[in-house]
Design an enzyme around this catalytic site. Sequence first.
Site, PDB file in Angstrom:
ATOM      1  N   HIS A  19    -132.883  46.256 -71.744  1.00  0.00           N
ATOM      2  CA  HIS A  19    -133.432  45.301 -72.718  1.00  0.00           C
ATOM      3  C   HIS A  19    -132.297  44.484 -73.354  1.00  0.00           C
ATOM      4  O   HIS A  19    -132.411  43.280 -73.528  1.00  0.00           O
ATOM      5  CB  HIS A  19    -134.159  46.040 -73.850  1.00  0.00           C
ATOM      6  CG  HIS A  19    -135.413  46.756 -73.459  1.00  0.00           C
ATOM      7  ND1 HIS A  19    -135.642  48.068 -73.761  1.00  0.00           N
ATOM      8  CD2 HIS A  19    -136.517  46.341 -72.792  1.00  0.00           C
ATOM      9  CE1 HIS A  19    -136.827  48.440 -73.312  1.00  0.00           C
ATOM     10  NE2 HIS A  19    -137.385  47.410 -72.710  1.00  0.00           N
ATOM     11  N   LYS A  43    -149.641  52.410 -75.834  1.00  0.00           N
ATOM     12  CA  LYS A  43    -148.697  53.495 -75.580  1.00  0.00           C
ATOM     13  C   LYS A  43    -148.594  54.412 -76.799  1.00  0.00           C
ATOM     14  O   LYS A  43    -148.572  53.940 -77.928  1.00  0.00           O
ATOM     15  CB  LYS A  43    -147.319  52.904 -75.272  1.00  0.00           C
ATOM     16  CG  LYS A  43    -147.329  52.094 -73.993  1.00  0.00           C
ATOM     17  CD  LYS A  43    -145.987  51.478 -73.721  1.00  0.00           C
ATOM     18  CE  LYS A  43    -146.015  50.756 -72.390  1.00  0.00           C
ATOM     19  NZ  LYS A  43    -144.748  50.111 -72.085  1.00  0.00           N
ATOM     20  N   ARG A  96    -137.372  43.304 -63.482  1.00  0.00           N
ATOM     21  CA  ARG A  96    -136.323  44.164 -62.919  1.00  0.00           C
ATOM     22  C   ARG A  96    -136.447  44.245 -61.405  1.00  0.00           C
ATOM     23  O   ARG A  96    -135.514  44.069 -60.663  1.00  0.00           O
ATOM     24  CB  ARG A  96    -136.408  45.565 -63.524  1.00  0.00           C
ATOM     25  CG  ARG A  96    -136.184  45.594 -65.019  1.00  0.00           C
ATOM     26  CD  ARG A  96    -136.732  46.846 -65.634  1.00  0.00           C
ATOM     27  NE  ARG A  96    -138.178  46.913 -65.469  1.00  0.00           N
ATOM     28  CZ  ARG A  96    -138.925  47.936 -65.786  1.00  0.00           C
ATOM     29  NH1 ARG A  96    -138.371  49.024 -66.272  1.00  0.00           N
ATOM     30  NH2 ARG A  96    -140.233  47.890 -65.608  1.00  0.00           N
ATOM     31  N   SER A 134    -138.050  52.557 -70.569  1.00  0.00           N
ATOM     32  CA  SER A 134    -138.069  53.408 -71.765  1.00  0.00           C
ATOM     33  C   SER A 134    -138.646  54.780 -71.449  1.00  0.00           C
ATOM     34  O   SER A 134    -138.157  55.792 -71.947  1.00  0.00           O
ATOM     35  CB  SER A 134    -138.877  52.728 -72.867  1.00  0.00           C
ATOM     36  OG  SER A 134    -138.259  51.524 -73.222  1.00  0.00           O
TER      37      SER A 134
END
Length: 175
Positions: A19, A43, A96, A134
């Site tokens: 990030h 989440k 990514r 994460s």
Amino acid sequence: MSNIIACYPGTFDPITLGHLDVIKRATRLFSKLIIAVAESTKKNTWFTTKERLSLIKESVKEVNLDLDKVEIVSFNSLLVDFCKKKNIKVIVRGIRVVSDMEHEFGMAFLNRKLAPYIETIFLMPDEKYAYVSSSAVREIAFYGGSLSCFVTKCVEKALREKVKEIRRKINILKE
Ligand code: COA
């Protein structure tokens, strides 16, 4: 692009070096980057919104990014409504690997439908962060693995503390 305010939204549970790499790249392109931390996501986060905000602030300092160019705030609404309120015309997202695209394109098209004048742009982090996420970082922390390649020192410390807290709760439930 110098006078454009952009935002980099996410859950950041917690912020990773990937990030931060995207943040570094975005601050070179825009006059200001608002890091927008989603308060309420689907989440189940390890870190509270307050903790996530403060870990981002500490991490941005730790990697010597220009704090004057960065604003770190939370939001609890549709992303496009937050952007309208803050006069943000550009949403930055990191891509990514190719498999990120499906999810990212879906979000970008939905946001465009809701607010056609807001553009989403995609930046690629350094390839050494291509597989960092994460949730992977949380899992590595849970099993005591090495974190220094993936997160800042302050995040590593916070993750170690959080794991102790989670393990304590698990042990209480087992008793
Ligand atoms: N480095 C490391 N990890 C990265 C990364 C990078 N460069 N780029 C993406 N990721 C990771 C994130 O950490 C996250 O990992 P995780 O699932 O292991 O936690 C994952 O890739 C992307 O997760 P995703 O859920 O797509 O995005 P997000 O958590 O970053 O944020 C919001 C999603 C908050 C932007 C989106 O849900 C939102 O806008 N919510 C507000 C409500 C709204 O407007 N909804 C409609 C949107 S269409």
